[in-house]
Write a protein that holds these residues in place. Sequence first.
Motif, PDB file in Angstrom:
ATOM      1  N   CYS A 252       0.812  -1.225   0.000  1.00  0.00           N
ATOM      2  CA  CYS A 252       0.000   0.000   0.000  1.00  0.00           C
ATOM      3  C   CYS A 252       0.841   1.269   0.000  1.00  0.00           C
ATOM      4  CB  CYS A 252      -0.965  -0.002   1.181  1.00  0.00           C
ATOM      5  SG  CYS A 252      -0.155  -0.073   2.802  1.00  0.00           S
ATOM      6  N   GLY A 253       2.127   1.179   0.351  1.00  0.00           N
ATOM      7  CA  GLY A 253       2.986   2.353   0.355  1.00  0.00           C
ATOM      8  C   GLY A 253       3.699   2.599  -0.961  1.00  0.00           C
ATOM      9  N   ALA A 254       3.413   1.801  -1.973  1.00  0.00           N
ATOM     10  CA  ALA A 254       4.051   2.009  -3.274  1.00  0.00           C
ATOM     11  C   ALA A 254       3.517   3.281  -3.925  1.00  0.00           C
ATOM     12  CB  ALA A 254       3.789   0.815  -4.191  1.00  0.00           C
ATOM     13  N   THR A 255       4.403   4.070  -4.503  1.00  0.00           N
ATOM     14  CA  THR A 255       3.974   5.268  -5.214  1.00  0.00           C
ATOM     15  C   THR A 255       3.207   4.870  -6.465  1.00  0.00           C
ATOM     16  OG1 THR A 255       5.697   6.761  -4.403  1.00  0.00           O
ATOM     17  CG2 THR A 255       4.812   7.225  -6.581  1.00  0.00           C
ATOM     18  N   GLU A 256       2.026   5.486  -6.651  1.00  0.00           N
ATOM     19  CA  GLU A 256       1.204   5.173  -7.823  1.00  0.00           C
ATOM     20  C   GLU A 256       1.201   6.328  -8.827  1.00  0.00           C
ATOM     21  OE1 GLU A 256       0.631   2.257  -7.970  1.00  0.00           O
ATOM     22  OE2 GLU A 256      -0.428   1.355  -6.286  1.00  0.00           O
ATOM     23  N   GLY A 284       1.444   8.883 -18.910  1.00  0.00           N
ATOM     24  CA  GLY A 284       1.645  10.279 -18.575  1.00  0.00           C
ATOM     25  C   GLY A 284       0.751  11.245 -19.308  1.00  0.00           C
ATOM     26  N   ASP A 285       0.784  12.511 -18.864  1.00  0.00           N
ATOM     27  CA  ASP A 285       0.047  13.572 -19.555  1.00  0.00           C
ATOM     28  C   ASP A 285       0.876  14.044 -20.753  1.00  0.00           C
ATOM     29  OD1 ASP A 285       2.090  15.043 -18.442  1.00  0.00           O
ATOM     30  OD2 ASP A 285       0.808  16.331 -17.214  1.00  0.00           O
ATOM     31  N   LYS A 301      -8.849   8.330 -15.487  1.00  0.00           N
ATOM     32  CA  LYS A 301      -8.940   7.257 -14.483  1.00  0.00           C
ATOM     33  C   LYS A 301      -7.603   6.989 -13.814  1.00  0.00           C
ATOM     34  CE  LYS A 301     -10.387   2.426 -13.984  1.00  0.00           C
ATOM     35  NZ  LYS A 301     -10.858   1.207 -14.696  1.00  0.00           N
ATOM     36  N   ASP A 302      -6.508   7.207 -14.556  1.00  0.00           N
ATOM     37  CA  ASP A 302      -5.186   6.897 -14.005  1.00  0.00           C
ATOM     38  C   ASP A 302      -4.855   7.721 -12.764  1.00  0.00           C
ATOM     39  OD1 ASP A 302      -3.943   4.834 -15.716  1.00  0.00           O
ATOM     40  OD2 ASP A 302      -4.243   6.308 -17.305  1.00  0.00           O
ATOM     41  N   ALA A 310       3.274  -2.926 -11.559  1.00  0.00           N
ATOM     42  CA  ALA A 310       4.377  -2.170 -12.149  1.00  0.00           C
ATOM     43  C   ALA A 310       3.841  -1.186 -13.186  1.00  0.00           C
ATOM     44  CB  ALA A 310       5.396  -3.108 -12.781  1.00  0.00           C
ATOM     45  N   ILE A 311       3.022  -0.268 -12.726  1.00  0.00           N
ATOM     46  CA  ILE A 311       2.426   0.785 -13.547  1.00  0.00           C
ATOM     47  C   ILE A 311       2.475   2.072 -12.731  1.00  0.00           C
ATOM     48  CG2 ILE A 311       0.385   1.566 -14.828  1.00  0.00           C
ATOM     49  CD1 ILE A 311      -0.622  -1.360 -14.731  1.00  0.00           C
ATOM     50  N   ILE A 312       2.799   3.182 -13.372  1.00  0.00           N
ATOM     51  CA  ILE A 312       2.817   4.462 -12.673  1.00  0.00           C
ATOM     52  C   ILE A 312       2.235   5.541 -13.575  1.00  0.00           C
ATOM     53  CG2 ILE A 312       5.134   5.179 -13.423  1.00  0.00           C
ATOM     54  CD1 ILE A 312       5.567   6.222 -10.519  1.00  0.00           C
ATOM     55  N   ALA A 313       1.511   6.480 -12.999  1.00  0.00           N
ATOM     56  CA  ALA A 313       0.993   7.629 -13.728  1.00  0.00           C
ATOM     57  C   ALA A 313       1.917   8.817 -13.459  1.00  0.00           C
ATOM     58  CB  ALA A 313      -0.431   7.941 -13.279  1.00  0.00           C
TER      59      ALA A 313
END
Length: 411
Positions: A252-256, A284-285, A301-302, A310-313
């Motif tokens: 739960c502490g992983a940066t999203e 990304g934007d 939604k992101d 292993a996905i990050i916005a």
Amino acid sequence: MRMLGEAAKLAAAELALAAPERKTAALHAMAKAIRDRAGVILAANAEDMKAAEARNLSAALLDRLKLNEVRVEAMAKGLEEIAAQPDPVGRTLAEWTRPNGLKIARVSVPLGVIGIIYESRPNVAADAGGLCLKSGNAAILRGGSESAKSSAVIVAALQSGLKAAGLPEAAIQAVPTTDREAVGIMLRMDDCIDLIIPRGGRGLIERVAAESRIPVLKHLDGLCHTYVHAKADPAKARAIVLNAKMRRTGVCGATETLLIDKGALAFAEPIIADLVQAGCEVRGDDEALKLHDKVKMATAKDWDTEYLDAIIAVRVVDDIAGAIEHINQHGSHHTEAILTEDEAAAEKFLREVDAGIVLVNASTQFADGAEFGMGAEIGISTGKLHARGPVGAEQLTSYKYIVRGNGQVRP
């Protein structure tokens, strides 16, 4: 369920008066039992893993479910660390004397019986059982069906530790069925259970919040952000962002979401490249798309998604005000971080971001009770009442007022 509740009430009454030495002895006996039964625990977990894989559980859930020798040892060590902490029960939190001579003290006391409903992570049984015991509370544990065998063996080890210290085995009990109706019954047992703590996905949390007659300590989504400020140290930023996202993507502490200040774009490309090289999908934007050819266009939604994968916005913001606005609008009040060498910017972020944990120049993956020196945690509270952030033994106590007089009567 009625029998569990009544037994837990009796056990809680005994634990509330138990000497700190007896609780400490029980915690050490529990740790020993976990180590002695490591082989049995791992065998049970292997059965749970096999069944979970057959059910096509997500990689994040499988990671949370899986135990190995290191994680089993961490459970035992966590119990020993809880044992080494000061006893949270009976502390004088404040005291004063009124003009009429009344002496008033606010003293910490256990909550009573705590129901913990959790998914996937079997180590929650050890953490929750140990913390409840330390704080003088009885625990009723209801793990998910995917961790049923692992949890049962762990609870048996904890009960053997209680027995060795002469404390009631009913102080830590597991619901002996995976039937979902057991959860509904627990949530209506307000005559036996004093607090419900759910650990799991949004579906579980929302169900508990909607149905419970009992106060709920919420551990909601970990939609965590890391903001790279214009005055961040580039080397620190690369190392922290990669760790915050990729150390363990299913916690739960992983940066999203990664927020990048326009003033940091000059050194942002290596940060994105590190993520891509590590196997992370980057969404990304428009501005973030220019940083690397592997960045995909993000959707609305992101910004509101806890991936646990292993996905990050990635979003580029104009300044610190834009970063704070984004976090307070889209975050889950869990854990947020700023990377900067500017003290004024750091203080502004710490003051204005609404979250249980706010960090400066550190990975969001430090959002963990053990890393806070609590030995373990039952969860990260994302609410604002009673407890916030990591919930350890101290946070599982309430208080009462003790008033000593000498014949005073109220005029």
